[in-house]
Enzyme design. Structure first.
Site, PDB file in Angstrom:
ATOM      1  N   GLU A   1       1.040  -1.183   0.224  1.00  0.00           N
ATOM      2  CA  GLU A   1       0.055   0.099   0.180  1.00  0.00           C
ATOM      3  C   GLU A   1       0.890   1.194  -0.137  1.00  0.00           C
ATOM      4  O   GLU A   1       1.118   1.706  -1.101  1.00  0.00           O
ATOM      5  CB  GLU A   1      -1.030  -0.179   1.160  1.00  0.00           C
TER       6      GLU A   1
ATOM      7  N   GLU B   1      -2.389   0.564  13.458  1.00  0.00           N
ATOM      8  CA  GLU B   1      -3.405   0.992  12.621  1.00  0.00           C
ATOM      9  C   GLU B   1      -4.966   0.776  13.230  1.00  0.00           C
ATOM     10  O   GLU B   1      -5.723   1.476  13.200  1.00  0.00           O
ATOM     11  CB  GLU B   1      -3.443   0.242  11.317  1.00  0.00           C
TER      12      GLU B   1
END
Length: 879
Positions: A471, A739
């Site tokens: 990502e 996260e």
């Protein structure tokens, strides 16, 4: 005695830069004085085309004259128009309000190439290109050249579609990594400028360059390779001035040759493979090189803007050794570096057999059996390979990749590696650390450590969400919630100035901003509430923190287009209405079973952007625009209240985030405000002092509670150690921000590996509150850039002391308080040419032992206005 001096001269946020292409660059300096209440009364900028002229008083480029002004930040050059390559020698003389004056030492900046006409070089490339899932070896480029006469000056201007590393006569040109950085290559590329005078010599020379795929044609995000282009290309121009004044140019053209070197593959996500037996002797030195060299191919001109470097380059920042010797797990050697970080591993080998291939794999966590946990990497391999020459000692450090990791696995090693076999090399954009925070709670101190290291690891040329999986994108929502914290921790002015240009480059045809920049999604994609709004929030925050009005001016037209798009796509002033044609929203990302309607989120951020645009327009002097934005804000606010706060069971009160946004964006007043605050506190209390908000609400909750006189509740959230909370991951040994609130728990182990980064800075946005509220350092929006400082610490919880420092554009601000029973003792430092409004959280206030007459400062009753200097403030703590 007032010992006045002036230092820290900077141009475009750089110290003595070369390669500036701003025709009117911004200049700044700092006043330094040991006296109190010192302010700059006037300044004079002197600029000349040589050091000698400057010393002789021949200011042939600019003599500003004595300007009666306190400005010393973002002062625009206004002298003789500057052409390409011009070197400017400058200094500043200042006068203070006590009639003292001081003159700085000499600083410089140098103009770069200013446009297409200054480039005589061509883009070149090799003949080989990979495929969507197949790479080819990194090409080496070479150009021998001869210099007649002694070299007086040499500059290398270079960029690439891909990554470049340049060499002259066997010496690396720069310590920059991952240059030229990641831009939207469909629109622009940055070039770097290097002073290579010491490397170029009279006689025979060789200029060499090595290219990597980088973001241009390697894997980006979850996509295949070659999103922007098929193969890397080089554009370079070496300009040499000899003692007779002649300028010689060595540029990329059809006379260059290329060969395939030892880097068999290089990819940011996958890693690098290096075959040391294929190293080519003399490839970048005079003389006959080893290997087979072929003519280059002239690449088609990409038709993009090539501009000078804006903001810092990526560099090696720190080096870390393993905590201890590696453990053998299933025949592989596992190291613990003790810190989740971003960078590469430098390998130190001794007496390895020729042709041995050593694998270096990276991960953030371990499985229960002690092996690397790599499931959360998804498609990213994060693995480097080095094949040995067979020398007695060899060293390898990857060039064209980076990894997110705390643990390192070595495979293929002959014998037993030790603690000296590897060194972790951290990489991030070279931004100075500007802030520090410490308090009496060790867990909170570790939280601040984790916030800072999360920023280090994700500020690698663009503000990425995560540094490890497939990502690593410039997610705009993450950036906008964290930017204020980022500006405390580091000097991010240049970094965000550059990224905001990329955001504009990625803007859609209708005005919409994407979810990430550079954009690898469809061109006209809407990032959605809290994500696309970074296009408004981030420039405003940089203005607040650095006093840089130019970022607002430069981005204003783009921001206007975005606001027009919001207006056109809203339905009766409701954004993300299900009745509308344009509907995209990530929601309150990763909340804990406490969702908030998309149209509520969208409309709240719509109103917030209008409020900011009204302020921005006023700052820029566009009063008609400001009035229009203000009028539209009223309509959006009224629509928000009618849709989400009316009735007996309003939608906004059903989630923490609904309450938080209603309060933080000033969408409620009076009794309604009290009702929303009560609902928020009730929800938190019902969850036993836990947060349930996700990315959208959590960054604001502490500020909202404090401004609503619920600071005690905010401290309960801060002190919470069970999940979901900021300190839960700290108690689990985290060294960066996770996260997810529950990235790993005792009950369930690892969360969904499809999206479970352990280095993701968004929830680190609480750092803003640590600085502004716990320690008490903030800026006044009416005097941005900390020209006027707001100091309002609010002790609470079990904390007995807190201290913070911030090196602003004006100098060092510090706030350090401690409690002695009910006595509040507060030491503050205010830099020269600024003032501070203090809000002591105590009664019977004394300053340096003398009673302080409470006086109104900017309409704030009970505050104390102080000029520059160091002070001790004491009093009885208010309960």
């Amino acid at each position: 005695m007032n010992q006045l001096s002036v230092d820290s001269l900077r141009c475009e946020y750089f110290d003595n830069p070369i390669g500036i292409d701003r025709l009117k660059p911004l200049l700044s300096w700092k006043l330094v004085s040991d006296a109190r209440d010192v302010n700059q009364a006037a300044y004079k900028i002197m600029a000349a085309s040589s050091a000698r002229k400057l010393e002789d008083g021949d200011f042939d480029l600019w003599d500003s004259g004595k300007v009666s002004s306190g400005d010393c930040v973002a002062v625009e050059y206004n002298g003789v128009p500057l052409g390409a390559r011009v070197q400017v020698f400058w200094r500043v003389e200042v006068w203070d309000n006590y009639d003292n004056h001081a003159t700085s030492s000499v600083a410089t900046w140098e103009m770069g190439l200013l446009g297409k006409l200054d480039w005589s070089s061509s883009w070149i490339r090799s003949w080989l290109a990979g495929a969507p899932r197949t790479s080819v070896p990194s090409p080496l480029f070479r150009k021998p050249f001869h210099v007649e006469g002694r070299v007086e000056r040499a500059r290398l201007y270079v960029t690439a579609l891909g990554l470049h590393e340049c060499w002259i006569n066997g010496h690396k040109v720069s310590e920059d990594r991952l240059a030229p950085g990641w831009t939207d290559y469909r629109v622009r590329a940055q070039y770097q400028s290097y002073n290579v005078t010491e490397l170029v010599k009279q006689g025979e020379n060789t200029l060499g360059a090595m290219l990597g795929d980088g973001w241009f044609c390697g894997y980006v995000g979850w996509r295949e390779r070659q999103f922007f282009g098929e193969q890397p290309a080089l554009l370079a121009q070496l300009e040499i001035t000899t003692e007779d004044g002649t300028r010689h140019t060595v540029g990329t053209d059809g006379t260059w040759t290329f060969a395939l070197g030892p880097i068999l593959s290089a990819d940011i996500l996958m890693g690098e493979s290096y075959e040391a037996r294929k190293e080519l002797e003399n490839w970048c030195s005079p003389g006959k090189p080893a290997g087979s060299w072929l003519p280059v191919e002239i690449a088609p001109a990409p038709g993009i803007v090539v501009n000078a470097q804006i903001g810092p380059t990526v560099r090696v920042i720190e080096e870390l050794k393993p905590l201890d010797a590696p453990r053998n797990v299933h025949g592989r050697w596992i190291y613990n570096m003790g810190q989740n970080m971003v960078g590469v591993v430098r390998l130190h080998l001794k007496n390895q057999p020729r042709g041995a291939t050593i694998g270096i794999r990276h991960a953030e966590m371990l499985n229960e059996d002690g092996s690397l946990y790599t499931t959360n990497l998804r498609g990213a391999l994060q693995t480097d390979y080095y094949t040995t020459r067979g020398d007695e000692a060899e060293t390898y450090e990857p060039r064209f990749t980076f990894h997110g990791f705390q643990y390192v696995e070595l495979s293929g090693f002959h014998g037993t590696p030790d603690i000296d076999t590897i060194t972790a090399v951290t990489l991030h954009s070279a931004m100075n650390i500007t802030g520090s925070f410490e308090c009496s709670d060790k867990l909170v101190n570790q939280l601040q450590h984790n916030i800072l290291w999360g920023q280090k690891g994700n500020f690698v040329d663009v503000p990425t969400d995560c540094p490890q999986r497939d990502e690593r994108l410039g997610w705009m929502g993450d950036a906008q919630v964290f930017i204020r914290t980022a500006a405390f921790n580091m000097d991010v002015a240049g970094f965000f100035n550059r990224w905001m240009l990329t955001v504009e480059d990625s803007q859609g045809d209708h005005g919409e901003y994407p979810m990430f920049a550079p954009n690898i999604d469809s061109h006209n994609s809407d990032g959605g509430p809290a994500w696309s709004d970074a296009g408004i929030i981030c420039p405003w925050t940089i203005y607040l923190c650095y006093g840089d009005k130019r970022i607002l001016r430069d981005r204003y037209a783009s921001m206007q287009r975005y606001m027009q798009w919001l207006t056109e796509t809203a339905v009766d002033f409701i954004r993300c209405s299900k009745e509308g044609k344009h509907y995209h929203c990530f929601g309150d990302w990763l909340n804990i079973e406490a969702g908030t309607p998309n149209d509520l989120l969208g409309t709240a951020f719509y109103a917030y952007c209008l409020e900011l645009m009204q302020r921005i327009a006023s700052v820029l002097g566009h009063e008609a625009d400001a009035a229009a934005y203000g009028s539209e804000w009223v309509k959006v606010r009224d629509a928000y209240v009618a849709h989400f706060l009316a009735g007996d069971d309003p939608e906004a009160l059903k989630s923490q985030t609904g309450c938080i946004l209603s309060l933080h964006f000033n969408l409620v007043q009076d009794e309604l405000k009290a009702r929303v605050t009560g609902a928020l506190v009730s929800d938190i209390t019902s969850r036993k002092d836990h947060i349930s908000s996700g990315f959208v609400g959590a960054p604001y909750v502490q500020q909202v509670l404090t401004s609503s006189n619920e600071t005690a509740v905010a401290y309960k959230l801060l002190a919470q150690t069970s999940w979901p909370s900021w300190l839960y991951s700290v108690t689990r040994g985290a060294t960066t921000i996770w996260e997810r609130w529950d990235g790993w728990t005792e009950e369930k182990g690892f969360q969904d590996p499809g999206m479970n980064s352990f280095n993701h800075y968004a929830y680190g946005a609480v750092g803003d509150w640590l600085y502004t509220t716990v320690a008490g350092i903030d800026t006044d929006s009416a005097s941005p850039g900390y020209r006027r400082i707001v100091m309002a610490p609010k002790p609470g919880g079990s904390l007995t002391y807190a201290t913070a420092e911030l090196n602003t554009m004006y100098g060092l601000v510090s706030s350090s308080w401690r409690l002695d029973d009910d006595r509040f003792i507060w030491n503050v430092k205010i830099p020269a040419n600024t003032s501070a409004v203090l809000f002591p959280p105590c009664c019977n206030v004394r300053i340096d032992g003398e009673p302080a007459a409470s006086k109104s400062a900017g309409g704030a009753a009970g505050s104390v206005l102080l000029g520059s200097g160091s002070y001790e403030v004491t009093g009885t703590l208010l309960q």
